[in-house]
Design a protein around this motif. Structure first.
Motif, PDB file in Angstrom:
ATOM      1  N   VAL A 256       0.836  -0.967  -0.109  1.00 27.24           N
ATOM      2  CA  VAL A 256      -0.111  -0.226   0.003  1.00 27.24           C
ATOM      3  C   VAL A 256       0.888   1.380  -0.056  1.00 27.24           C
ATOM      4  CG1 VAL A 256      -1.721   1.400   1.239  1.00 27.24           C
ATOM      5  CG2 VAL A 256      -1.927  -1.356   1.079  1.00 27.24           C
ATOM      6  N   VAL A 257       2.023   1.178   0.903  1.00 27.60           N
ATOM      7  CA  VAL A 257       2.895   2.430   0.703  1.00 27.60           C
ATOM      8  C   VAL A 257       3.359   2.581  -0.400  1.00 27.60           C
ATOM      9  CG1 VAL A 257       5.163   3.120   1.630  1.00 27.60           C
ATOM     10  CG2 VAL A 257       3.744   1.887   3.196  1.00 27.60           C
ATOM     11  N   GLN A 258       3.945   1.796  -1.245  1.00 34.17           N
ATOM     12  CA  GLN A 258       4.294   1.582  -2.720  1.00 34.17           C
ATOM     13  C   GLN A 258       3.216   2.157  -3.726  1.00 34.17           C
ATOM     14  OE1 GLN A 258       6.193  -1.645  -4.473  1.00 34.17           O
ATOM     15  NE2 GLN A 258       7.354  -0.323  -5.692  1.00 34.17           N
ATOM     16  N   ARG A 259       2.171   1.721  -3.674  1.00 30.58           N
ATOM     17  CA  ARG A 259       1.096   2.144  -4.512  1.00 30.58           C
ATOM     18  C   ARG A 259       0.564   3.437  -4.301  1.00 30.58           C
ATOM     19  NH1 ARG A 259      -2.838  -2.934  -5.227  1.00 30.58           N
ATOM     20  NH2 ARG A 259      -4.253  -1.503  -6.478  1.00 30.58           N
ATOM     21  N   VAL A 260       0.784   3.928  -2.876  1.00 30.86           N
ATOM     22  CA  VAL A 260       0.362   5.457  -2.664  1.00 30.86           C
ATOM     23  C   VAL A 260       1.444   6.319  -3.031  1.00 30.86           C
ATOM     24  CG1 VAL A 260       0.211   6.981  -0.817  1.00 30.86           C
ATOM     25  CG2 VAL A 260      -1.208   4.901  -0.665  1.00 30.86           C
ATOM     26  N   ARG A 261       2.650   5.771  -3.005  1.00 27.28           N
ATOM     27  CA  ARG A 261       3.846   6.577  -3.288  1.00 27.28           C
ATOM     28  C   ARG A 261       3.781   6.874  -5.013  1.00 27.28           C
ATOM     29  NH1 ARG A 261       6.454  10.306  -1.618  1.00 27.28           N
ATOM     30  NH2 ARG A 261       5.117  10.999  -3.226  1.00 27.28           N
ATOM     31  N   ASP A 262       3.455   5.883  -5.520  1.00 33.75           N
ATOM     32  CA  ASP A 262       3.645   6.116  -6.991  1.00 33.75           C
ATOM     33  C   ASP A 262       2.402   6.734  -7.559  1.00 33.75           C
ATOM     34  OD1 ASP A 262       5.660   4.249  -7.215  1.00 33.75           O
ATOM     35  OD2 ASP A 262       4.676   2.328  -7.570  1.00 33.75           O
ATOM     36  N   ALA A 263       1.295   6.783  -6.758  1.00 30.56           N
ATOM     37  CA  ALA A 263       0.067   7.362  -7.345  1.00 30.56           C
ATOM     38  C   ALA A 263      -0.150   8.828  -7.083  1.00 30.56           C
ATOM     39  CB  ALA A 263      -1.192   6.616  -6.813  1.00 30.56           C
TER      40      ALA A 263
END
Ligand code: PBG
Length: 325
Positions: A256-263
């Motif tokens: 989730v951290v990674q997806r939020v960072r990317d988005a």
């Protein structure tokens, strides 16, 4: 082209090479240390499930803040244990509440620390839920004004950043409006946007005396099975005026951290929560793991996933270890 031309081990041959090609460089500058303040004086009670973490009265709290500052940790996040609890958590915005007095004390002693505060009602309500309860239900809209008042009282006391963790819909907007109307347009909001209904908060509920007296928090905190929904929560909080957003807990939610960072192009924080801390402490005490290496690996992993800011009870130890590196 592959082996024997390609040899990834070439860049791992010695310390210098490894440091040169390191992708993630953990630094004390991104760490925030959570602290618990209670009424009284000379109180310093260790939380039994969180070795090294204390419930402290303001005088003792200030002493620890000096240490935190000296270690180069840039900021703290405060949680309060009020004198008394009631149905609506009215002590949450008391001028002389433990959190409000703690913020003032940090300001008065001119400590070079950013003061962040947790905005929630669960520490202040007799039933332990994060909002107002009626007929066994946690009500959304009637809770918003109380949260906004709590945030305003922290801003008045001198907080730099307020961090709503209650998971009511619309609370970021309500807090932003209240702060702006009262001349605090510069106070930032770090929203616990993707906060999951997690069993990893267990030890915190001892530390903050905030266990729910009935039911659980699944009607407002997120289902651990959902990641797409986190993106929606983050988008809504940003629309309402959040300056930074948080994912919580950290380790079981690195995707989730990674997806939020990317988005999204806003600062992303992750909360390495109480249960994550207690498990490391328990294993280390048993001699089952090397605490220093495990903690630095965990924090590196959280940063590598995309969190530039990490709230962690390991902050003081990590700062010492990073200094020695
Ligand atoms: C308040 C709050 C909680 C945590 C941070 N703010 C507990 C909860 O939601 O039950 C958990 C922090 C931790 O476990 O370290 N709502």
């Amino acid at each position: 082209m592959s082996f024997p031309v390609q040899r990834p081990r070439r860049l791992r041959r010695n310390e210098g090479l490894r440091a040169l090609v390191q992708e993630t460089r953990l630094s004390t500058q991104g760490l925030i240390y959570p602290m618990f303040v209670c009424p009284g004086s000379s109180v310093r009670t260790e939380v039994s499930s969180m070795p090294g973490i204390f419930q402290q009265s303001v005088d003792k709290f200030v002493e620890e803040c000096r240490e935190v500052e000296q270690l180069g940790i840039p900021g703290i996040i405060l949680f309060g244990l009020p004198e008394k609890k009631d149905e609506t958590g009215s002590e949450s915005s008391a001028v002389d509440g433990p959190v409000q007095r703690a913020i003032e004390a940090v300001r008065k002693t001119k400590l070079d620390l950013m003061v962040m505060t947790d905005i929630c009602l669960c520490e202040y309500t007799s039933h332990g839920h994060c909002g107002v309860v009626k007929d066994g239900e946690v009500l959304n809209d009637p809770t918003l004004e109380i949260l906004a008042d709590e945030a305003l009282s922290h801003a008045r006391a001198g907080a730099d950043i307020v961090a709503p963790s209650d998971m009511m819909d619309g609370r970021v907007g309500a807090i932003r409006r209240k702060l702006d109307e009262n001349g605090f347009a510069d106070i930032a909001i770090l929203s616990y946007a993707a906060k999951y209904c997690s069993a990893f908060y267990g030890p915190f509920r001892e530390a903050a005396q905030s266990a729910a007296q009935f039911g659980d928090r699944s009607s407002y905190q997120m289902d651990p099975a959902n990641a797409r929904e986190a993106l929606r929560e983050v988008a809504l909080d940003l629309e309402e005026g959040a300056d930074m957003i948080m994912v919580k807990p950290a380790l079981p939610y690195l995707d989730v951290v990674q997806r939020v960072r990317d988005a999204f192009d806003v600062p992303v924080a992750a909360y390495n929560v109480s249960g994550e801390y207690s498990m490391v402490k328990a294993a280390a005490r048993n001699g089952w793991i090397d605490e220093k290496r495990v903690v630095l690996e965990i924090l590196t992993g959280i940063q590598r996933a995309g969190a530039g800011i990490i709230l962690t009870y390991h902050a003081k130890d990590a700062a010492r270890w990073l200094k020695a590196c």
